[in-house]
Design a protein around this motif. Structure first.
Motif, short mmCIF file in Angstrom:
data_model
loop_
_atom_site.label_atom_id
_atom_site.label_comp_id
_atom_site.label_asym_id
_atom_site.label_seq_id
_atom_site.Cartn_x
_atom_site.Cartn_y
_atom_site.Cartn_z
N VAL A 37 -6.15 -37.46 22.46
CA VAL A 37 -6.41 -37.85 23.84
C VAL A 37 -5.31 -37.26 24.71
O VAL A 37 -4.13 -37.57 24.52
N LYS A 45 -5.01 -43.55 28.96
CA LYS A 45 -5.25 -43.10 27.58
C LYS A 45 -5.11 -44.25 26.58
O LYS A 45 -5.99 -44.49 25.75
N ASP A 105 1.18 -42.55 19.91
CA ASP A 105 1.27 -42.34 21.35
C ASP A 105 2.37 -41.34 21.68
O ASP A 105 3.50 -41.46 21.19
N SER A 148 -2.01 -39.04 21.14
CA SER A 148 -2.10 -38.75 22.57
C SER A 148 -0.86 -38.00 23.02
O SER A 148 0.20 -38.10 22.39
#
Length: 269
Positions: A37, A45, A105, A148
């Motif tokens: 993402v 996100k 992340d 992400s």
């Protein structure tokens, strides 16, 4: 409580689609394809991944990546105890064992020699070698890996290798269109739609300066902060300066430009 239940998303996270990303993600999960993402800071996100974990009723394990994170932080390590040593699974290993969605992340913040440990989980093998333990872990049938990052911060020194990128399907995220962002802001903060629209107009003014003095525009997250301050009795102009201007720049000229925009937008409100 089982390990799987421990990581469930209990309540529906607030999320509004920008396109057909929900259906596309569901299709990727059904095939257990890894997902990437991409998008600017604070554009939703992480909220999207939380929402999809809730919608698919899957446990979610989130790891905030950083440059000090080692492979052992992801995979696990032996701990010294009074009676000897004990193996402790890392978050990636835990997710692979219990069939969770593992969300890494801001993956580019981790060192490249750390991120290569995810490679065997992102192809046909779906395995995780635990070298220190002498175990080859085969991922649970429900396991999925999601990463992400913000492409705006890419550099030659801080980007994903092609050998990593080409293991993932991908979504491009951006800030929502103005009307949708105002709806999100009103729902998240409890302010009225007219005020939310004014805050979105301030964000639009800031985002036009990206690449012209600003590295990044005002995020939807910061808009929620400003709205929360206003809801708690802070004057709109002060809330905008505190949440939308001071965090993103110290440049006096840019600050003046944004403050003029705030005065103009709220003078017309």
């Amino acid at each position: 409580m089982t390990d799987s239940e421990q990581y469930r998303v209990r309540q529906e996270p607030f999320y509004r689609q920008q396109g057909n990303e929900v259906a596309l993600y569901a299709a990727a999960y059904a095939a257990r394809l890894p997902v990437m993402v991409k998008g600017p800071t604070g554009c939703g996100k992480s909220r999207f991944i939380e929402y999809m974990a809730w919608k698919l009723d899957r446990p979610l394990i989130t790891v905030a990546c950083n440059e000090d994170m080692t492979a052992s932080d992801l995979v696990g390590r032996y701990l010294l105890e009074a009676g000897g040593t004990r193996w402790l699974d890392g978050p990636l290993t835990t997710a692979a064992r219990i069939g969770a969605i593992c969300y890494l992340d801001e993956i580019v913040e981790a060192r490249q020699d750390t991120t290569v440990v995810i490679h065997p989980l992102t192809d046909h093998r779906r395995t995780l070698p635990l070298d220190k333990k002498g175990e080859l872990l085969r991922a649970h049938a429900d396991f999925q890996l999601v990463i992400s990052y913000n492409p705006g911060y890419q550099s030659l020194m801080k980007d994903l290798k092609q050998s990593t990128k080409q293991r993932f399907t991908a979504f491009d995220f951006d800030y929502p269109e103005a009307e949708l962002e105002a709806t999100i802001l009103a729902s998240e903060s409890g302010i009225d739609h007219a005020l939310a629209t004014q805050l979105v107009a301030v964000a639009a003014a800031a985002r036009r300066l990206k690449g012209h003095g600003l590295d990044e525009g005002v995020s939807t997250r910061l808009l929620v902060y400003a709205a929360t301050l206003i809801r708690n009795g802070v004057a709109a102009g002060d809330a905008c300066r505190m949440a939308l201007v001071r965090p993103i720049t110290d440049d006096r000229d840019i600050r003046d430009t944004l403050e003029h925009a705030i005065d103009a937008i709220f003078a017309c409100g």
